[in-house]
Each structure stands twice: as C-alpha cells, then as structure tokens.
Enzyme design. Sequence first.
Site, PDB file in Angstrom:
ATOM      1  N   ASP A 331       0.831  -1.199   0.000  1.00 35.83           N
ATOM      2  CA  ASP A 331       0.000   0.000   0.000  1.00 35.83           C
ATOM      3  C   ASP A 331       0.874   1.262   0.000  1.00 35.83           C
ATOM      4  OD1 ASP A 331      -2.687   1.221   0.426  1.00 35.83           O
ATOM      5  OD2 ASP A 331      -1.734   1.934   2.269  1.00 35.83           O
ATOM      6  N   GLU A 360       1.738  -0.120  -4.805  1.00 38.60           N
ATOM      7  CA  GLU A 360       0.706   0.817  -5.273  1.00 38.60           C
ATOM      8  C   GLU A 360       1.369   2.146  -5.607  1.00 38.60           C
ATOM      9  OE1 GLU A 360      -3.319   3.043  -3.609  1.00 38.60           O
ATOM     10  OE2 GLU A 360      -1.624   2.690  -2.292  1.00 38.60           O
TER      11      GLU A 360
END
Length: 616
Positions: A331, A360
Amino acid sequence: MKKGIFLVLFLLIACRLPAQLPALERIEPMFWFTGMKHRQLQLLVRGNSIGQADVSLNYPGVKLIKVNRVENPHYLFVDLEIDATARPGKFELRFTRSGKKIAGYSYELKARNSAAGRIQGVTEKDLIYLLMPDRFANGDPRNDVRRELAENTMNRDSMYARHGGDIQGVIDHLDYLKDLGVTAVWMTPEIENNMPKASYHGYAATEHYRIDPRYGSNELYKKYAEICHEKGLKVIKDIVHNHIGTGHWLFTDLPMKDWLNQWPSYQQTSYREQPLLDIHASKSDQKQMLNGWFVPSMPDLNQTNPFVQNYLTQNHIWWIEYAGIDGLRLDTYPYNDPKFMADWAQRLQAEFPDLSIFGETLVTAAANQAFFTGGNTVGRGLDTHLPGITDAVLKDAIYEALNGKAGWTDGINRLYATLAQDFLYKNPNQNVIFMDNHDMSRYYSMVNEDFDKFKSGMSLLLTMRGIPQLYYGTEILMKNFSNPDGLVRSDFPGGWKGDKTNKFTAAGRTAQENEAFNHIRNLARFRQKSEALQSGKLMQYVPQDGIYVYFRYTGQAAGTVMVIVNSNDSGKELDTARFGERMQGLTYGKDIQTGKEQPVAKIPVPAKTTLVLELR
Ligand code: CA
C-alpha cells in the site's frame, strides 16, 4: 499541603498509566521458524517495567545477542541469533530482576514449511481478483458484531459501517471465482482494524499479528490460503508499511518517540511523488511527502528507525511463512522511506525467492511510475528491487483509447504512445494492469455505461502485457463514481443470506450481466491456454484511422494473438497487408469470443470493438 496535592495528582496519573499492564503482556513475533535464511530475530517484549529485566534462555542453536533497552520502560527488544542447527521446539525466555524471576514465556520455533510450490508467485499467467472482505460475502453471521471492539455495530445501509462480510464468505465463493477464470485473489487488509469508525477498509491496522475477528481468525486465514492452493488459486496479501491506525496498541504507548514521524503540529503528506524524483526538489518537500501523515487517524511510521524496520519486516515474513502467501501488494508505496523499502524487498526475496511483490503507485506519468520499479532505466542511483507496480498510467491510456477521439497524441494514439515508453522498465510484464480498484470510480461508470466500450476495454486488459487485475463486481457491471469512495465499495449482491438477488449465479444475473460475465470468462480462459498471452512478447503498430493493432507472440507463428482495437463510432474494414512481419503468412484467425474462424487478409471490425483473434 503542596506535597499532598502532588501525591494525589501522582496517584491519579499513576492510575491512568498502564498500571494494569501485566509483568509480561506480549512478545512479537509470538513464535518463529527454524531454517530461515536470515538468522537474526528481534523480539518486541512489552510488560510492566520489563525494560529493567534481565533476559536469559537456554536452547541449542539459539543465542541471545543483545538486550536493547529503550525510552519506554515497558519495552525490551531482544536480539536472538538462530543458527541452522536449531531444531523445532520450545524454550523458556526467562525475565528476572535482581536474580528473581518476574516473568517467563515459552517461545516456540516451528519447522519451516518447505513444501514445493507452497509459495508460487503471481505472474502474467494470472488474473487477479481484488475484493474487500467486508463487502463481498458474509459466510459467518456470528462474527458480524464483536462487542469488545470499538466499532461494535453493523449497518448494511451505511457505506461507512461494517457490513459483516468475512473470510468464510470468500472461501464459500472461490468456485465462483475459479469459474470466472480468476487465478489469484487479493483481499484488502484482513488484519485487525479496531478503529471507532469506518474500520471496514482495513488500512488502519491496530494489531499486526491478528486477523480482524470480524473476518475470522489467524487459523481461518491460513486455512483459506490452503484451500486456495488446493483449488489452484494464489493468495495476495495487502500490507501497509507507511502507517498504522490511532487505535493500534503501539500508538497508545510508543516504545520510543521516534517510532513515528512526529511533528510539532499535525502535518499531512502532500500526496505528491514528484519531490522524490525531481532533480530540482527541495528537501522540505521530500520530507513532507515521506513523513507527513496520510490522514490524522493514520500515524506515519518512521521507517528509518531500525526497531520499526525489524518490526515490519519480521511481521511480513511471519505471515508469508505462517499462511503460505504468493504475492504482496504494498500500500502507498511512494510514501515510504526508499532505502528501507529497497532493503526490505531484498530481504523478502532472499527468504522467499518465488514471492511476487507489487507496489501501489498511483501516478500520472510513465517515467514517474517506472522510477519506483527495480532495475529501471530511469537511473535514480538506488535500485528499489520492486518488481511490479500498479500501472495507473496504462489504465489512463486505455480510458483515453475508449473515451477519447483519435488525434496525434489523443484517443487510441495515447495508448500506443504509452506502451512505446515501456523501455523505462526492466520488465513491464510485471506491472499489474487494471481499470479500477477500491479507491476509484468503477470501470462501467467510467465508460458511461457504454456496453460496447466495456467489452472493448476488457478485451484490451486481458490481452495486454502485464498481470491483469479485476475489481470485484466488474463482471456483473457494478457501477458508481468514487465520491465518496464508499459508493464503489458496495456489497456483492447475493453475498448475504436474504439478499433479493444472487449475482453469483447465472440465473440471478440479467442477460447483459451474463454477457459481461461470459465476455470476461472467455478471455480469462483463453488466457489460461494461450502461451502468447501468458509469456509472449508484444508487438504494436502505429494506429491508423482510429484503429490500433498489436500482437502477442512466441517463437512459434501458430498461436499468435492479433488484437484489433477499433476506437471509431463506426464499423471499419481493416486491410492487414502492413502486418506481414508478424502475421508471417498466417491466413486464418479464430475469434475467441464467437469461436468463428475467418480469413484475415481483410477483417471487418464493428464500431467501438476490440477483436481478439488467434491466428493459424
Ligand atoms: Ca460475518
């Protein structure tokens, strides 16, 4: 008098301090494994004044290297070395003060699971399905509400509340995913998020070693991974290096001030990756991006602190070894300390050579995106060792191809030009490609619910280079714009007992939803058989008249896949004479949607359509 007041005050404060903290509250990781490549292990020990304790152990192959005492007396960090001769088993960690035992812990070393193929990695051969466990299916209504947690209600009418979905619900629908052609499942984070509000999204961890009890248990998660593997599905775990939730037990009693990036007053990240790659950037802008907090409820971890580094790295290794995980999605990748992330990736890859990792990176330019990938040709002076990223730039280019009008740099030409920049990557085939996710407007809405465009884009996504990822519900035409994001996180119809419709079954879907489902399934299943799509190269041609053609191919001519994208609002006939270099005399093509064979010298292509032909 003054002294008396002071004493009362002191007692009041003392009562609020973690007086209830037992002599030994926890040790993390709570157990570890023999046979790991990395021999060092750092235990986080928390207990009442445990910082003043002496530590001892006696176990063959395990050495106590160092006891680290830190600012907060309720913590100890114990460095162990576990050599190759250490056998699985248990030993006592003894905590003493002035020679008197104050606490003990039976520490277990479990045998490392070295079964072949347990950790398989996620590659171009796969189709990833991203889902939010709270919103997919409720397999166990008994765990919907947990009284002991801060958010102890559920309300399916509120997009911010808990809805009751769980890991059992995912297990119950693995056959549905397999039927669709999915080969890898990515759940948004499953670990405990004991936050008072909107805890369902999972990105505000409050326990690193515990599956949220509303989703199940650690044992159920491990079982889920095993069932996935039995069914030929791979498991992707979504992990967060950058931040925790304010409900995290560590946040309420930090081991040391610099466990977090702390500021004199609240500072938010700028959400701008540019200062990290800009040769003209200021140091203060870099600091704001990296050390600013994501939101006030998500404290920013200081990844330059070696204790934080060990805590995170060991936690990730623990989950992979414990449950058997094939891939990690990282993330908020650009918000993390770059040097730490590079070291982290190398350590994980050394421990699990087959593990896949992708970060990400929601950026808007190919060079910026490539900047974060390992071995890229941009040249930043630091190899990130990050094999894959979420390819947001390709997503934008596909949307431009679907929704824009062809111009020198617009419409379909943008897609062509974007792929022409693949020289920036060491291996663009490891990019995870997608049309939407839980933070974005849904794909069907983004093409204005134009069903032709919907199918065209799906044909592109599933034949393009990279690892395709679907967001749950795309296959049944779920729609909405991401403002607020709860609107794109609604429940999968049929995942809850008593739902009016059940779109997990063909009978519960409308004719058009079935057409969408079957369109994706045909492509996914073809992908599973096609060597050209699974491991082949890509050759693309300069678009002409709003038509874009690319090929996926291997060393063998037969099986070459020809993809023709007509971005026009009218049907066209494509003369294929200029593609001879790739067609190599192949004269027939099978349309993988209709199964029909056709000659390929001239190919009629309907408006707003992507044809996928397997040549022979
Ligand atoms: Ca449930």
